[in-house]
Motif scaffolding. Structure first.
Motif, PDB file in Angstrom:
ATOM      1  N   VAL A 209     105.320  71.832  -0.413  1.00  0.00           N
ATOM      2  CA  VAL A 209     104.934  73.142  -0.932  1.00  0.00           C
ATOM      3  C   VAL A 209     104.466  73.994   0.252  1.00  0.00           C
ATOM      4  O   VAL A 209     103.526  73.612   0.965  1.00  0.00           O
ATOM      5  N   ILE A 210     105.134  75.126   0.452  1.00  0.00           N
ATOM      6  CA  ILE A 210     104.809  76.024   1.557  1.00  0.00           C
ATOM      7  C   ILE A 210     103.995  77.192   1.012  1.00  0.00           C
ATOM      8  O   ILE A 210     104.457  77.933   0.143  1.00  0.00           O
ATOM      9  N   GLY A 211     102.779  77.324   1.489  1.00  0.00           N
ATOM     10  CA  GLY A 211     101.952  78.448   1.067  1.00  0.00           C
ATOM     11  C   GLY A 211     102.405  79.730   1.742  1.00  0.00           C
ATOM     12  O   GLY A 211     102.725  79.752   2.934  1.00  0.00           O
ATOM     13  N   MET A 212     102.438  80.803   0.987  1.00  0.00           N
ATOM     14  CA  MET A 212     102.842  82.115   1.498  1.00  0.00           C
ATOM     15  C   MET A 212     101.714  83.103   1.233  1.00  0.00           C
ATOM     16  O   MET A 212     100.733  82.791   0.571  1.00  0.00           O
ATOM     17  N   GLY A 213     101.885  84.310   1.702  1.00  0.00           N
ATOM     18  CA  GLY A 213     100.915  85.358   1.395  1.00  0.00           C
ATOM     19  C   GLY A 213      99.512  84.983   1.827  1.00  0.00           C
ATOM     20  O   GLY A 213      99.284  84.375   2.874  1.00  0.00           O
ATOM     21  N   LYS A 214      98.545  85.306   1.004  1.00  0.00           N
ATOM     22  CA  LYS A 214      97.146  85.084   1.361  1.00  0.00           C
ATOM     23  C   LYS A 214      96.805  83.602   1.408  1.00  0.00           C
ATOM     24  O   LYS A 214      95.942  83.188   2.185  1.00  0.00           O
ATOM     25  N   ASP A 323     105.266  65.810   6.422  1.00  0.00           N
ATOM     26  CA  ASP A 323     106.304  65.774   7.455  1.00  0.00           C
ATOM     27  C   ASP A 323     107.408  66.782   7.163  1.00  0.00           C
ATOM     28  O   ASP A 323     107.846  67.515   8.064  1.00  0.00           O
ATOM     29  N   LEU A 324     107.835  66.859   5.902  1.00  0.00           N
ATOM     30  CA  LEU A 324     108.875  67.818   5.527  1.00  0.00           C
ATOM     31  C   LEU A 324     108.359  69.248   5.701  1.00  0.00           C
ATOM     32  O   LEU A 324     109.086  70.129   6.171  1.00  0.00           O
ATOM     33  N   GLY A 325     107.093  69.465   5.346  1.00  0.00           N
ATOM     34  CA  GLY A 325     106.522  70.797   5.525  1.00  0.00           C
ATOM     35  C   GLY A 325     106.481  71.207   6.981  1.00  0.00           C
ATOM     36  O   GLY A 325     106.776  72.359   7.333  1.00  0.00           O
ATOM     37  N   ALA A 326     106.139  70.255   7.866  1.00  0.00           N
ATOM     38  CA  ALA A 326     106.102  70.563   9.293  1.00  0.00           C
ATOM     39  C   ALA A 326     107.501  70.856   9.822  1.00  0.00           C
ATOM     40  O   ALA A 326     107.693  71.766  10.644  1.00  0.00           O
ATOM     41  N   ARG A 327     108.493  70.100   9.338  1.00  0.00           N
ATOM     42  CA  ARG A 327     109.866  70.353   9.777  1.00  0.00           C
ATOM     43  C   ARG A 327     110.360  71.719   9.293  1.00  0.00           C
ATOM     44  O   ARG A 327     111.106  72.407   9.988  1.00  0.00           O
ATOM     45  N   LEU A 329     108.490  74.389   8.897  1.00  0.00           N
ATOM     46  CA  LEU A 329     107.878  75.399   9.761  1.00  0.00           C
ATOM     47  C   LEU A 329     108.550  75.409  11.134  1.00  0.00           C
ATOM     48  O   LEU A 329     108.810  76.480  11.700  1.00  0.00           O
ATOM     49  N   ASP A 330     108.845  74.224  11.672  1.00  0.00           N
ATOM     50  CA  ASP A 330     109.517  74.162  12.975  1.00  0.00           C
ATOM     51  C   ASP A 330     110.905  74.795  12.929  1.00  0.00           C
ATOM     52  O   ASP A 330     111.372  75.361  13.920  1.00  0.00           O
ATOM     53  N   THR A 331     111.555  74.701  11.782  1.00  0.00           N
ATOM     54  CA  THR A 331     112.907  75.253  11.634  1.00  0.00           C
ATOM     55  C   THR A 331     112.870  76.759  11.440  1.00  0.00           C
ATOM     56  O   THR A 331     113.663  77.498  12.033  1.00  0.00           O
ATOM     57  N   ILE A 332     111.956  77.227  10.608  1.00  0.00           N
ATOM     58  CA  ILE A 332     111.964  78.630  10.192  1.00  0.00           C
ATOM     59  C   ILE A 332     111.320  79.549  11.226  1.00  0.00           C
ATOM     60  O   ILE A 332     111.785  80.674  11.452  1.00  0.00           O
ATOM     61  N   THR A 333     110.259  79.089  11.896  1.00  0.00           N
ATOM     62  CA  THR A 333     109.533  79.979  12.811  1.00  0.00           C
ATOM     63  C   THR A 333     110.424  80.600  13.885  1.00  0.00           C
ATOM     64  O   THR A 333     110.377  81.826  14.095  1.00  0.00           O
ATOM     65  N   PRO A 334     111.259  79.818  14.573  1.00  0.00           N
ATOM     66  CA  PRO A 334     112.129  80.469  15.571  1.00  0.00           C
ATOM     67  C   PRO A 334     113.088  81.485  14.956  1.00  0.00           C
ATOM     68  O   PRO A 334     113.424  82.485  15.596  1.00  0.00           O
ATOM     69  N   ILE A 335     113.517  81.234  13.716  1.00  0.00           N
ATOM     70  CA  ILE A 335     114.444  82.156  13.063  1.00  0.00           C
ATOM     71  C   ILE A 335     113.769  83.497  12.821  1.00  0.00           C
ATOM     72  O   ILE A 335     114.383  84.567  12.951  1.00  0.00           O
ATOM     73  N   VAL A 336     112.483  83.457  12.460  1.00  0.00           N
ATOM     74  CA  VAL A 336     111.748  84.697  12.199  1.00  0.00           C
ATOM     75  C   VAL A 336     111.795  85.596  13.419  1.00  0.00           C
ATOM     76  O   VAL A 336     112.104  86.798  13.332  1.00  0.00           O
TER      77      VAL A 336
END
Length: 1008
Positions: A209-214, A323-327, A329-336
């Protein structure tokens, strides 16, 4: 020791309660008396503590419900522990909802005791234990009964403890928001544990579960939707998510995610926690609830919009498979950050800014009470910070914090936001978040509205420590913060740009030239280096002029960025400022009259035509101050001014030379063209008004030039002119439909005075006509007024000037049907009034023949029109985009009106007009044209006219062709015409033209 309220003290109790802040002192006195009879009356210290709360009456109600249920231990602790007493009464004085919670769970008061007033340990472990799950398990599963109720009770117990620290100032806003976000993450983990207990085979998948927003940014409110995104994979899948039954795993993960959302949002006897909102996921509510990591990556690499990357700034794993959550973030951050370098990034950033500004200007009645979305609200701060992060975080990794206050501090340290602006924004943001927390705590409901009742405002003011006049002081403080946010928000993007180029004292960090160029580029400036040079030139130095420019430019740079061509706007502003910089009224006008500065920015950034006019007469800036000043001047007033200038020419008698007098008249024309162009750009005039105004300007210019030419010829010949002269307006000029780039089609007519020699009269008339054309063709700093006499009899082969008798003879013997058609738009409006009327009487029978025109003439006109369509269009142009000669364009509509006039004007007086739209209206009135057909034709004509006018305004040169190959020019025309995009403009024009052409084929050509 608790002191009871004895009967002999009661007469003074109500007064003391009122002095302590109780609103309903008599009611409070009665409640205390009843409590005394039951042995539970508050003592002096407790009464003082109640009086110090935000709402003493509310606090007393809560306390009197809690004391009997909690027993003697609580009374003893309240007497012995001041800290516990302060925390409990503070909570009860703000939150009716937590008072209700304590009444249901009186043992929870202990979380407010001195010894346990700090953090209660891990919220994750606490909430998992509450639902019967093992916190140490890799995938905890709930096992207890009534897990939903237990989750809510445990959650609110921790909210109670946090509120106790919050309301006495031990925890600041940022700390409270972070703890609430962590508590929400723990609740999501507990909700997932409940979901696992409901979903058989949950072991087949991993779910993060990826938290977004606030929630993702660790800045959550007490009551808020919790934004999430779900990512899943099959257990046993490799790094690429392959090797297991992915579809089955996704189905299981979707059931888990849905059950988790219900676990948090379902209503129970203890209420609900909050809604879990997954709408920020790829494709929004239309997309699947759960995706694999590969699917997320593919979406963000190919389809995501800039606003979606803005949302991802706050993404962080909050529950589920770590572990999946960290992966993820590692995948999406560079794309941003890679996406921020895309081709559409700048345009998307500008669109987002415009949408926010549009929202600010379209607020509802409740918007003034909005803490989040109102003017100067929380969203203003958050959006500005996130946008600056997107713009500059590409190159500076220190700017990527998901938390607003931390990101604002980082931006200030890097010089991206001025230090004093950052401090003011942070202060306002903390204040607004604190008020938001207080508003939500009252009922534990999701709201961002400041109360509109006296009691609610009083409670807020007292909670913030405002005791003299809680309502007035709070309202003033809130409005001041909102105004400050709005003021800073308007210039936040631009003020540091000045610091990047200005040599200002101080140690504050400043934008580097590279960072300044990046920001300007993101705001839509095509030549950031050039823009920085203009900014430096305008603001350098210690003069008063430079100081005012430093005040003006942060706001004006934003207005330029909102215009179609920011670079042109800034360049034009520099040029006008250079021309008027020493004039005392110019900068004072811009500083003091916001309307003038904002309109000037739009005009300079939208129209080369208007900019050129302004540069040639910079003093015309003063016209921008009001709608009245931009209204086209009455024809008679304009005519009087122009003729007064002409009359002052008396060469050889101390008057001005003809060229100088003509220059004065042309300057008048230049000023009036600017007035109309600006009114057009601001939407203050419609198509008809524009055409009438431009026609009037040309008419008075010609009339004054005619007078000057007559004066000069009379002086040269040393005698009065031996003939009367008139100028007949033709074409669009005669139709009162001139555009900015239209030539003035005319015919010259003269009538020798009685007894005058006709040849001498002819030579004099010819000399006047040539002098008039010469005076208006002289090089000058204004748009040329081309005098085109080629619609005269015999065209270029015929004499430039004819007598009235010659015109009569020609039209009686030689005129063709096309010449009668041309005369439909003839308006003898300039020169000798009697001659004008005699010429009108001469041509009326020609253009409106008795019994109309015969079928042979109709066929000739149709053939001529068809030949014109095939021969006059320039080679290589797209016919459908030619606004004049293309299908459904101006010519199509005008020929329909003119054919109806030629056939029926002899019997329908209303058709005897030179104006196209009036002719269509008259045809409808006479039932010669269907009203729907006339509306289609009129709309197409108006749209084509607007496009031609906008092309001239934008480009500074005339064109009949919609631009298709020049992106900025095309988008500028669309913006000036108020279309969201160029595609919308092209589609709308083609639709209008297509419908108009269908009417033309049926009405003009007689097609079935």
């Amino acid at each position: 020791m608790t002191e009871s309220w004895t009967s002999d003290r009661r007469p003074s109790l109500a007064g003391r309660l009122a002095r302590l802040g109780f609103t309903h002192a008599a009611r409070a006195e009665r409640l205390i008396a009843e409590a005394e009879r039951e042995g539970a009356a508050p003592g002096d210290a407790l009464l003082d503590a109640l009086g110090a709360t935000a709402d003493p009456d509310l606090a007393l109600d809560g306390l009197l419900r809690l004391l009997p249920a909690a027993g003697g231990e609580l009374r003893g602790v309240l007497a012995a522990e001041p800290g516990t007493r302060e925390r409990l009464t503070a909570v009860l004085g703000v939150s009716a909802a937590l008072g209700d919670h304590l009444a249901r769970h009186p043992e929870h008061w202990r979380v407010l005791r001195d010894g346990v007033a700090g953090p209660l340990g891990s919220p994750r472990a606490d909430l998992l234990a509450a639902v019967g799950a093992d916190p140490a398990a890799s995938e905890p599963v709930a096992s207890g009964e009534n897990a939903l109720v237990a989750l809510r009770v445990a959650y609110r117990r921790r909210v109670l403890a946090l509120a106790g620290r919050d309301l006495i100032g031990v925890a600041d806003v940022a700390e409270v928001a972070a703890e609430l976000a962590d508590l929400a993450a723990a609740a999501l983990e507990a909700g997932l544990a409940i979901a696992r207990a409901e979903v058989p085979g949950h072991e087949a998948c991993r779910l993060a579960v990826i938290g977004m927003g606030k929630c993702g940014g660790r800045e959550l409110n007490y009551v808020s939707d919790v934004d999430v995104i779900f990512v899943a994979e099959a257990r046993g899948a490799g790094e690429a998510g392959e090797g297991a039954d992915e579809d089955a795993a996704l189905r299981t993960a979707t059931r888990l995610a849905s059950a988790m959302m219900r676990a948090c949002s379902a209503t129970t006897e203890e209420g609900a926690l909050w809604e879990v909102d997954a709408a920020l996921r790829p494709e929004g509510k239309s997309g699947p609830l759960v995706r694999t990591l590969a699917s997320h990556r593919a979406y963000y690499e190919r389809w995501a919009k800039t606003w979606e990357f803005q949302a991802l700034l706050k993404a962080r794993p909050v529950a589920g498979d770590a572990d999946l959550g960290a992966r993820y973030l590692d995948t999406i951050t560079p794309i941003v950050w890679k996406a921020a370098e895309g081709e559409s990034f700048v345009e998307d950033v500008q669109d987002m800014r415009r949408r926010v500004e549009a929202d600010l200007n379209q607020r509802t009645a409740d918007s003034e009470r909005q803490l989040k979305l109102g003017p100067g609200g929380l969203r203003d701060v958050e959006f500005a910070v996130q946008l600056l992060q997107l713009v500059h975080g590409r190159a500076d990794e220190t700017l990527r914090s998901p938390t607003t206050l931390d990101a604002l501090a980082d931006l200030s340290r890097g010089g991206y936001v001025a230090r004093d602006d950052a401090a003011a924004l942070a202060s306002a943001y903390r204040f607004l978040r604190r008020v938001e927390h207080l508003v939500q705590l009252h009922r534990l409901r999701r709201t961002h509205l400041v109360p509109d009742d006296e009691a609610g405002l009083r409670r807020l003011g007292r909670a913030l420590g405002l005791r003299t006049d809680p309502v007035g002081e709070f309202t003033a403080l809130w409005r001041r913060h909102a105004r400050e946010v709005r003021r800073i928000h308007e210039k936040l993007f631009y003020r540091p740009l000045l610091r990047a180029v200005a040599r200002l004292p101080g140690e504050e960090a400043r934008l580097t030239p590279q960072a300044a160029r990046i920001r300007l580029e993101a705001l839509g400036y095509a030549d950031p280096a050039g823009a920085l040079r203009h900014i430096e030139a305008l603001t350098s130095g210690v003069s008063r002029r430079a100081a005012i420019q430093r005040t003006l430019l942060p706001v004006m740079l934003g207005w330029f960025a909102d215009a179609p061509d920011p670079d042109a706007g800034l360049l034009g502003f520099r040029q006008v400022s250079d021309a008027l910089g020493t004039t005392p009224w110019y900068l004072r006008l811009l500083r003091d009259e916001v309307t003038v500065a904002e309109r000037m920015a739009w005009v300079l950034g939208s129209s080369r035509y208007a900019t050129d006019l302004l540069l040639r007469a910079p003093e015309a800036v003063a016209l921008l101050g009001s709608d009245t000043g931009l209204a086209p001047r009455p024809h008679e007033a304009l005519r009087a001014e122009a003729l007064a200038a002409a009359r002052r020419h008396r060469e050889g008698a101390g008057g001005r030379p003809a060229e100088e007098a003509a220059g004065v008249v042309r300057a008048l024309r230049r000023r009036e063209l600017f007035r109309v162009a600006v009114a057009d750009l601001l939407g203050l005039v419609d198509v008809r008004e524009m055409g009438e105004a431009l026609t009037g300007i040309s008419a008075v210019t010609l009339e004054a030039a005619l007078q000057i030419a007559v004066n000069k010829i009379e002086m040269e010949s040393r005698g009065p002119l031996p003939t009367r002269m008139a100028v007949v307006a033709m074409g669009r000029f005669g139709g009162h439909e001139l555009g900015y780039g239209s030539d003035a089609d005319v015919m010259f007519v003269h009538d020798p005075l009685p007894g005058a020699d006709e040849r001498a009269a002819g030579r004099a008339a010819h000399a006047v006509a040539e002098e008039l054309r010469r005076l208006l063709a002289l090089p000058a700093p204004d748009p040329p007024l081309v005098i085109d006499p080629n619609l005269r009899p015999e065209g270029r082969q015929g004499p430039l000037v004819r007598t009235l008798a010659s015109y009569a003879a020609y039209y009686a013997r030689w005129s063709e049907p096309w010449e009668a058609q041309a005369l439909l738009r003839a308006d003898p409006m300039i020169g000798d009034p009697g001659l004008c009327e005699r010429f009108r009487a001469l041509i009326d029978p020609v253009r409106w023949p008795e019994d109309g025109i015969d079928e042979d003439a109709v066929r000739q006109i149709r053939r001529l029109k068809a030949r014109m369509e095939s021969e006059r269009l320039p080679r290589g142009v797209e016919r459908r985009l030619h606004t004049k000669l293309g299908p459904g364009g101006l010519a199509d509509v005008e020929w329909v009106a003119q054919l109806l006039q030629l056939r029926y004007a002899h019997e329908v007086p209303a058709l005897r007009t030179t104006r196209t739209l009036d002719a269509l209206d008259a045809a409808v009135g006479a039932r010669l044209l269907d009203a729907e057909d006339a509306e289609i034709l009129a709309e197409a004509w108006c749209m084509a006219t607007r496009i031609r006018g906008s092309l001239m305004l934008v480009r500074g040169r005339a064109s009949d062709l919609l631009p298709t190959d020049h992106h900025r020019e095309r988008s500028s025309v669309a913006r000036v015409l108020d279309y969201p995009g160029t595609g919308d403009l092209l589609e709308d024009y083609r639709r209008h033209a297509r419908r108009a052409r269908a009417v033309v084929d049926r009405v003009f050509y007689g097609a079935e």
